[in-house]
Design an enzyme around this catalytic site. Sequence first.
Site, short mmCIF file in Angstrom:
data_model
loop_
_atom_site.label_atom_id
_atom_site.label_comp_id
_atom_site.label_asym_id
_atom_site.label_seq_id
_atom_site.Cartn_x
_atom_site.Cartn_y
_atom_site.Cartn_z
NE ARG A 236 -4.88 -1.34 -0.07
CZ ARG A 236 -4.12 -2.00 -0.12
NH1 ARG A 236 -3.45 -2.61 -1.62
NH2 ARG A 236 -6.07 -3.43 -0.47
CG HIS A 284 -3.43 -0.16 -6.20
ND1 HIS A 284 -3.36 0.79 -5.74
CD2 HIS A 284 -3.42 -1.27 -6.08
CE1 HIS A 284 -4.12 -0.48 -4.15
NE2 HIS A 284 -4.50 -1.71 -5.22
P1 NDP Z 1 -2.05 -11.01 4.85
O1 NDP Z 1 -2.94 -10.73 5.98
O2 NDP Z 1 -2.36 -13.05 4.65
O3 NDP Z 1 -0.30 -11.56 5.10
C1 NDP Z 1 -0.06 -10.04 6.28
C2 NDP Z 1 1.56 -10.23 5.97
O4 NDP Z 1 2.15 -9.36 6.84
C3 NDP Z 1 1.00 -11.54 7.32
O5 NDP Z 1 2.86 -12.09 7.37
C4 NDP Z 1 1.80 -10.66 8.65
O6 NDP Z 1 2.92 -11.05 9.96
C5 NDP Z 1 2.72 -9.57 8.51
N1 NDP Z 1 2.59 -8.36 8.93
C6 NDP Z 1 1.56 -7.45 9.29
N2 NDP Z 1 1.93 -6.86 10.58
C7 NDP Z 1 3.08 -6.55 10.49
C8 NDP Z 1 4.71 -5.75 11.09
N3 NDP Z 1 3.84 -5.13 12.25
N4 NDP Z 1 4.95 -6.38 11.23
C9 NDP Z 1 6.20 -7.12 10.38
N5 NDP Z 1 4.96 -8.27 9.83
C10 NDP Z 1 3.31 -7.47 9.88
O7 NDP Z 1 -2.23 -10.32 3.72
P2 NDP Z 1 -1.57 -10.88 2.10
O8 NDP Z 1 -0.47 -10.91 1.84
O9 NDP Z 1 -2.65 -11.67 1.49
O10 NDP Z 1 -1.79 -9.37 1.72
C11 NDP Z 1 -0.79 -8.35 1.74
C12 NDP Z 1 -1.38 -6.71 1.18
O11 NDP Z 1 -0.70 -6.63 -0.14
C13 NDP Z 1 -2.57 -6.35 1.70
O12 NDP Z 1 -2.95 -5.92 2.85
C14 NDP Z 1 -2.79 -5.82 0.64
O13 NDP Z 1 -2.36 -3.69 1.16
C15 NDP Z 1 -1.79 -5.41 -0.72
N6 NDP Z 1 -2.21 -6.26 -1.37
C16 NDP Z 1 -2.00 -5.61 -3.04
C17 NDP Z 1 -2.03 -5.39 -4.45
C18 NDP Z 1 -1.86 -4.98 -5.56
O14 NDP Z 1 -2.42 -4.74 -6.38
N7 NDP Z 1 -0.81 -3.52 -5.36
C19 NDP Z 1 -3.58 -6.75 -4.48
C20 NDP Z 1 -3.55 -7.24 -2.76
C21 NDP Z 1 -3.22 -7.02 -2.34
P3 NDP Z 1 1.91 -12.42 10.12
O15 NDP Z 1 2.42 -13.54 9.29
O16 NDP Z 1 2.91 -13.34 11.46
O17 NDP Z 1 0.36 -12.31 10.57
C1 OXD Z 2 -6.06 -5.72 -3.36
C2 OXD Z 2 -5.95 -4.94 -4.04
O1 OXD Z 2 -5.93 -5.57 -2.00
O2 OXD Z 2 -5.91 -4.78 -4.93
O3 OXD Z 2 -7.08 -6.39 -3.50
O4 OXD Z 2 -5.24 -4.06 -3.69
#
Ligand code: NDP
Ligand code: OXD
Length: 321
Positions: A236, A284
């Site tokens: 993000r 994005h």
């Molecule tokens: P998940 O919730 O499956 O994974 C999030 C990961 O981030 C986990 O490993 C979590 O740790 C880690 N995390 C969260 N907070 C912290 C912190 N404070 N310190 C260290 N690690 C942290 O999310 P997804 O993998 O499904 O998606 C991730 C992000 O990708 C979404 O939130 C979205 O913003 C972005 N996204 C962007 C897209 C785009 O087109 N650009 C498309 C889809 C998503 P833990 O494993 O310990 O919980």
């Molecule tokens: C998502 C994105 O969060 O597209 O899925 O950014």
Amino acid sequence: MTKGALAILVHGGTENWSPQRWKSRFDDACRNRRILLLPDPECDPAEVHYAAVWKPKAGELASFPSLRVIFNLGAGVDALMADATLPEVPLVRVAVSDLTDRMAEYVVLHVLMHHRQELYLRESQREKRWAPKFQWPAGSISVGIMGLGTLGANTADVLRRLGFRVAGWSRGPRQIDGVECFHGAGHLDAFLRQTDILVCLLPLTPNTRHILNRDLLAKLNRSSPLGAPVLINAGRGGLQDEADILACLDDGTLGAASLDVYETEPLPPNSPFWIHPKVVLTPHNAADTDPDEISKYVARQIERFEAGGALDNVVDRKRGY
Ligand code: NDP
Ligand code: OXD
């Protein structure tokens, strides 16, 4: 018995977020259920049991008194978590292989682009210059992935299979075959010190806002064949301090950056990112949510929920992701 209606609230403006397209897919996937594309003057808020949303306006969801489940049409829920009036019903996010694979495609594309010196080679082509540089092997590059959730863990595995050295960093401990896993604030510096290409797939929460700042970027490894570390952010825009990133690109703390997300979207025309020679910019679209796949995913979940089953991928509101 009449089934509760599903309301679609989509704000976004880009082609993938065409509300009509989502409506036609939901009409197909949820037969025998009323699908309302909002705003709709005929809509009685009390008949809405489910909402399928992308960036709804703050307060919009609070106007449905019979709401049972909110389905976010993407993986990241930061826009919803920022709404103080969000109803206290389960909030389900997207975690499906279609989206997960698309993100791996994006990250692999950009890791390879920097690893294989594409910026230099395209410049050479424009200048008709036949001057290939030494090309190092994938195994000499360490890719560090911040966020080892649905997207990060899969991407780590794909990169590992391509031959890169891969490490990851998460909040709690994780185990992924062939990937060196770090976690928590205490292990962040050790993770950064050995990272040549930093990939950010974190969610945006109060704990991660502006985590990609000069202080963090200055800790990346500076002695890889790349010459200077590279940042790839597809999480993000709020994760990045944009002034710091620009300054780091300009003074060589970063060698290049691939950015898919920005603090303000659409990216304003006067943003220096548009024309920066070291920036590879995408609007994005690293991993779009596909209306065909996601409408079926939501329909399946509603069916199971109404039969007394559990919902998948419910957001933990305390953690914020
Ligand atoms: P998940 O919730 O499956 O994974 C999030 C990961 O981030 C986990 O490993 C979590 O740790 C880690 N995390 C969260 N907070 C912290 C912190 N404070 N310190 C260290 N690690 C942290 O999310 P997804 O993998 O499904 O998606 C991730 C992000 O990708 C979404 O939130 C979205 O913003 C972005 N996204 C962007 C897209 C785009 O087109 N650009 C498309 C889809 C998503 P833990 O494993 O310990 O919980
Ligand atoms: C998502 C994105 O969060 O597209 O899925 O950014």
